[in-house]
Design a protein around this motif. Structure first.
Motif, mmCIF file in Angstrom:
data_model
loop_
_atom_site.group_PDB
_atom_site.id
_atom_site.type_symbol
_atom_site.label_atom_id
_atom_site.label_comp_id
_atom_site.label_asym_id
_atom_site.label_seq_id
_atom_site.Cartn_x
_atom_site.Cartn_y
_atom_site.Cartn_z
ATOM 1 N N GLY A 109 0.803 -1.223 0.000
ATOM 2 C CA GLY A 109 0.000 0.000 0.000
ATOM 3 C C GLY A 109 0.835 1.272 0.000
ATOM 4 N N CYS A 110 0.137 2.425 -0.126
ATOM 5 C CA CYS A 110 0.875 3.694 -0.198
ATOM 6 C C CYS A 110 -0.015 4.847 0.250
ATOM 7 C CB CYS A 110 1.349 3.920 -1.632
ATOM 8 S SG CYS A 110 2.376 5.388 -1.780
ATOM 9 N N ASN A 111 0.566 5.744 1.064
ATOM 10 C CA ASN A 111 -0.183 6.925 1.520
ATOM 11 C C ASN A 111 0.101 8.149 0.667
ATOM 12 O OD1 ASN A 111 -1.031 5.275 3.545
ATOM 13 N ND2 ASN A 111 0.260 6.171 5.129
ATOM 14 N N TYR A 112 0.944 8.031 -0.337
ATOM 15 C CA TYR A 112 1.239 9.164 -1.206
ATOM 16 C C TYR A 112 0.092 9.293 -2.208
ATOM 17 C CZ TYR A 112 6.087 9.367 0.515
ATOM 18 O OH TYR A 112 7.208 9.499 1.281
ATOM 19 N N ASN A 113 0.087 10.400 -2.907
ATOM 20 C CA ASN A 113 -1.004 10.566 -3.877
ATOM 21 C C ASN A 113 -0.467 11.121 -5.190
ATOM 22 O OD1 ASN A 113 -0.371 12.995 -2.844
ATOM 23 N ND2 ASN A 113 -2.425 13.538 -2.148
ATOM 24 N N CYS A 114 0.509 10.448 -5.740
ATOM 25 C CA CYS A 114 1.062 10.868 -7.033
ATOM 26 C C CYS A 114 -0.090 10.908 -8.048
ATOM 27 C CB CYS A 114 2.142 9.898 -7.493
ATOM 28 S SG CYS A 114 3.480 9.762 -6.286
ATOM 29 N N SER A 115 -0.121 11.953 -8.860
ATOM 30 C CA SER A 115 -1.330 12.212 -9.637
ATOM 31 C C SER A 115 -1.560 11.222 -10.779
ATOM 32 C CB SER A 115 -1.300 13.640 -10.190
ATOM 33 O OG SER A 115 -0.144 13.823 -10.984
ATOM 34 N N PHE A 116 -0.555 10.398 -11.097
ATOM 35 C CA PHE A 116 -0.717 9.440 -12.208
ATOM 36 C C PHE A 116 -1.034 8.029 -11.723
ATOM 37 C CE2 PHE A 116 3.716 9.930 -10.967
ATOM 38 C CZ PHE A 116 4.048 8.629 -10.603
ATOM 39 N N CYS A 117 -1.069 7.824 -10.406
ATOM 40 C CA CYS A 117 -0.957 6.456 -9.887
ATOM 41 C C CYS A 117 -2.267 5.913 -9.321
ATOM 42 C CB CYS A 117 0.128 6.448 -8.809
ATOM 43 S SG CYS A 117 0.452 4.813 -8.161
ATOM 44 N N THR A 118 -2.558 4.660 -9.667
ATOM 45 C CA THR A 118 -3.767 4.014 -9.146
ATOM 46 C C THR A 118 -3.453 3.029 -8.021
ATOM 47 O OG1 THR A 118 -3.525 2.321 -10.834
ATOM 48 C CG2 THR A 118 -5.042 4.114 -11.338
ATOM 49 N N ILE A 119 -2.180 2.875 -7.710
ATOM 50 C CA ILE A 119 -1.816 1.825 -6.749
ATOM 51 C C ILE A 119 -2.466 2.032 -5.370
ATOM 52 C CG2 ILE A 119 0.127 0.763 -5.517
ATOM 53 C CD1 ILE A 119 1.724 0.986 -8.101
ATOM 54 N N PRO A 120 -2.502 3.270 -4.839
ATOM 55 C CA PRO A 120 -3.176 3.416 -3.538
ATOM 56 C C PRO A 120 -4.643 2.976 -3.598
ATOM 57 C CG PRO A 120 -1.837 5.342 -3.994
ATOM 58 C CD PRO A 120 -1.848 4.525 -5.257
ATOM 59 N N MET A 121 -5.297 3.144 -4.764
ATOM 60 C CA MET A 121 -6.701 2.712 -4.899
ATOM 61 C C MET A 121 -6.812 1.193 -5.001
ATOM 62 S SD MET A 121 -8.158 5.398 -7.666
ATOM 63 C CE MET A 121 -6.773 6.275 -8.333
ATOM 64 N N GLY A 149 8.293 -3.855 -1.877
ATOM 65 C CA GLY A 149 7.089 -3.219 -1.325
ATOM 66 C C GLY A 149 6.573 -2.219 -2.334
ATOM 67 N N VAL A 150 5.438 -1.601 -2.024
ATOM 68 C CA VAL A 150 4.914 -0.559 -2.914
ATOM 69 C C VAL A 150 5.664 0.739 -2.656
ATOM 70 C CG1 VAL A 150 2.893 0.878 -3.375
ATOM 71 C CG2 VAL A 150 2.622 -1.587 -3.126
ATOM 72 N N ASN A 151 5.834 1.071 -1.380
ATOM 73 C CA ASN A 151 6.586 2.263 -0.987
ATOM 74 C C ASN A 151 7.470 1.835 0.182
ATOM 75 O OD1 ASN A 151 7.576 4.741 -0.270
ATOM 76 N ND2 ASN A 151 5.606 5.790 -0.386
ATOM 77 N N LEU A 152 8.540 1.137 -0.196
ATOM 78 C CA LEU A 152 9.383 0.412 0.754
ATOM 79 C C LEU A 152 9.949 1.301 1.870
ATOM 80 C CD1 LEU A 152 10.435 -2.462 0.919
ATOM 81 C CD2 LEU A 152 12.265 -1.847 -0.648
ATOM 82 N N ILE A 170 13.260 2.574 -3.919
ATOM 83 C CA ILE A 170 12.968 3.424 -2.756
ATOM 84 C C ILE A 170 12.823 4.877 -3.208
ATOM 85 C CG2 ILE A 170 15.447 3.551 -2.133
ATOM 86 C CD1 ILE A 170 14.447 3.584 0.850
ATOM 87 N N GLU A 171 11.795 5.541 -2.702
ATOM 88 C CA GLU A 171 11.547 6.942 -3.046
ATOM 89 C C GLU A 171 12.736 7.792 -2.600
ATOM 90 O OE1 GLU A 171 8.461 8.496 -4.407
ATOM 91 O OE2 GLU A 171 8.579 6.458 -5.135
ATOM 92 N N PRO A 172 13.160 8.773 -3.414
ATOM 93 C CA PRO A 172 14.361 9.554 -3.064
ATOM 94 C C PRO A 172 14.233 10.307 -1.744
ATOM 95 C CG PRO A 172 13.272 10.435 -5.027
ATOM 96 C CD PRO A 172 12.626 9.132 -4.727
ATOM 97 N N ARG A 185 2.829 15.554 -8.277
ATOM 98 C CA ARG A 185 2.692 15.497 -6.810
ATOM 99 C C ARG A 185 3.743 14.599 -6.170
ATOM 100 N NH1 ARG A 185 -2.744 16.546 -4.347
ATOM 101 N NH2 ARG A 185 -3.612 18.100 -5.737
ATOM 102 N N ARG A 186 4.933 14.644 -6.736
ATOM 103 C CA ARG A 186 6.038 13.901 -6.125
ATOM 104 C C ARG A 186 6.551 14.704 -4.935
ATOM 105 N NH1 ARG A 186 6.523 8.930 -6.971
ATOM 106 N NH2 ARG A 186 8.782 8.894 -7.168
ATOM 107 N N ARG A 187 7.212 14.061 -4.003
ATOM 108 C CA ARG A 187 7.548 14.723 -2.740
ATOM 109 C C ARG A 187 9.008 15.150 -2.655
ATOM 110 N NH1 ARG A 187 3.832 12.181 2.025
ATOM 111 N NH2 ARG A 187 1.941 11.976 0.776
#
Ligand code: SF4
Length: 423
Positions: free
Chosen positions: A153-165, A197-200, A237-239, A276-278
């Motif tokens: 799972g993932c708590n981020y909300n990148c505008s192109f991504c459906t993975i959190p859904m 993981g999705v967002n390791l 891993i996210e930068p 919406r990258r962090r």
């Protein structure tokens, strides 16, 4: 005595899906099912779908048709991300008997037992907001390497991504469990574990998605003490979550390999903001600089999306120039494609598809040159290679610590061993 039931699997998408298919397969095998290859006849076929794959529904339809042609009486179960996102569409595919969403895929044994070939497909799926719990999974490829899922799972909300859904909020295993699984894998003669993981980097939220007592750095340090595993890799891993502490730890570890995969997605700050990258590109460049200062031989892979809405020629040029300057080893290039219910759908102007494809080609060429250059830098060096498998009758292959693929004349005694090898 009744003959054992047979089951066959097909997996679409990422390493996480492969590790989950392995876990689902073990659940069914523990219940007495015998595994078959997808091309063989089986009583039950399970397709584990992906929402990132283009044409997920077309692929699914195609696979179901194949099953129906060869085995019309078999049960067909569809699970995975696409099954969570579009259960009704999938249930409407002729031949599908059961659609299992994210919460139900690990209850497959019970569902399959209750299933009979009927007219309409049964849907078992919950609202993704309600999804809690963590199911540990691992896959073992020819016993040498294992993809071990430690986070979902993932708590981020990148505008192109459906993975959190499709996969819900960020949840994870406990450090104690992961260490225990690593030791079990070592007992099966696994030499290398790839943490998946999705967002390791967001590891530590626990099964409920709320606890924060543990974190990814602590996990890495704990695994480093599992003596029987010779190698670990961090899949991606996210930068913004790849801290200096993790980089420094990896640089000093004998077990964590000098290899990172860090999504960039765009080298333009404007596009990163629309996505919406962090992080901004400067932070990314700082991470790469620190890695290469501490580990000049480190392999670094980069994900990039081309043709995101709003990406002008200038933005794309910024990305190309940025990547050219960065000391990285290879790219994974994705062509942007529209996904239902994502914020990116509202962004204008849309980039024409042929421009997206041209940009993809440019970056794939750049990736090839980066890879050649990286490999060239290591020619003549002796590095540790874990030979994994035989490639054909005469050859075998494996990877160096820093992820250079080595193909060599077959020596079966080397398979599943780490060998000093001159590149
Ligand atoms: S970090 Fe962004 S791209 Fe990655 S899974 Fe989460 S929302 Fe998707």
């Amino acid at each position: 005595m009744a003959a054992a039931k047979t089951v066959a699997f097909h997996t679409l998408g990422c390493k996480l899906n492969f590790s989950e298919t392995s876990a689902i397969s073990r659940l069914l095998e523990n219940d007495g099912f015998e595994k078959r290859s997808f091309d063989e006849q089986a009583d039950v076929y399970v397709i584990n779908t992906c929402s990132v794959t283009d044409n997920a529904d077309k692929e699914c339809r195609h696979l179901v048709r194949r099953i129906q042609r060869k085995s019309p009486e078999s049960l067909v179960v569809i699970t995975g991300c696409y099954a969570q996102l579009k259960p009704k569409e999938i249930a409407a595919i002729p031949g599908v008997d059961l659609v299992l969403g994210a919460a139900e895929k690990f209850n497959i044994v019970q569902h399959v037992k209750e299933l009979s070939k009927g007219d309409s497909a049964k849907i078992c799926s919950c609202d993704i907001e309600e999804l809690t719990g963590f199911n540990a999974s691992f896959s073992v490829n020819d016993r040498t390497r294992s993809f071990l899922k430690v986070q979902d799972g993932c708590n981020y909300n990148c505008s192109f991504c459906t993975i959190p859904m499709a996969r819900g909020k960020s949840r994870s295993d406990t450090i104690a469990n992961v260490v225990n699984t690593a030791a079990q894998l070592a007992a099966r003669d696994v030499k290398e574990i790839i943490l998946t993981g999705v967002n390791l980097g967001d590891f530590g939220k626990g099964a409920s998605g709320t606890e924060t007592r543990e974190n990814f750095t602590a996990l890495v340090k704990a695994l480093d003490n599992v003596d029987a595993i010779a190698r670990y890799r961090i899949s991606s891993i996210e930068p913004n979550l790849l801290t200096n502490e993790i980089i420094e730890f990896v640089a000093n570890s004998d077990r964590f390999m000098p290899h990172f995969h860090i999504p960039l997605q765009s080298g333009s700050n404007d596009i990163l903001a629309l996505m919406r990258r962090r992080y901004k590109r400067d932070l990314y460049a700082e991470r790469i600089a620190l890695i290469k200062t501490l580990m000049p031989h480190c392999a670094i892979g980069v994900d990039v999306i081309v043709g995101f809405p709003g990406e002008t020629e200038d933005h794309f040029k910024e990305t190309v120039d940025f990547l050219q300057e960065l000391d990285i080893s290879y790219l994974h290039v994705f062509t942007y494609s529209e996904r239902a219910n994502t914020r990116a759908l509202d962004i204008r102007p849309v980039v024409p598809v042929n421009t997206r494809l041209e940009r993809n080609k440019i970056l794939r060429n750049l990736s090839y040159m980066k890879m050649q250059y990286f490999t060239q830098q290591h020619v003549g060096q002796t590095r540790k290679v874990l030979f994994e498998k035989c490639a054909g009758d005469t050859m075998m292959e494996g990877y160096t610590d820093n992820y250079i693929r080595v193909t060599a004349p077959r020596q079966p005694l080397f398979i599943n061993y780490i060998v000093d090898w001159t590149i």
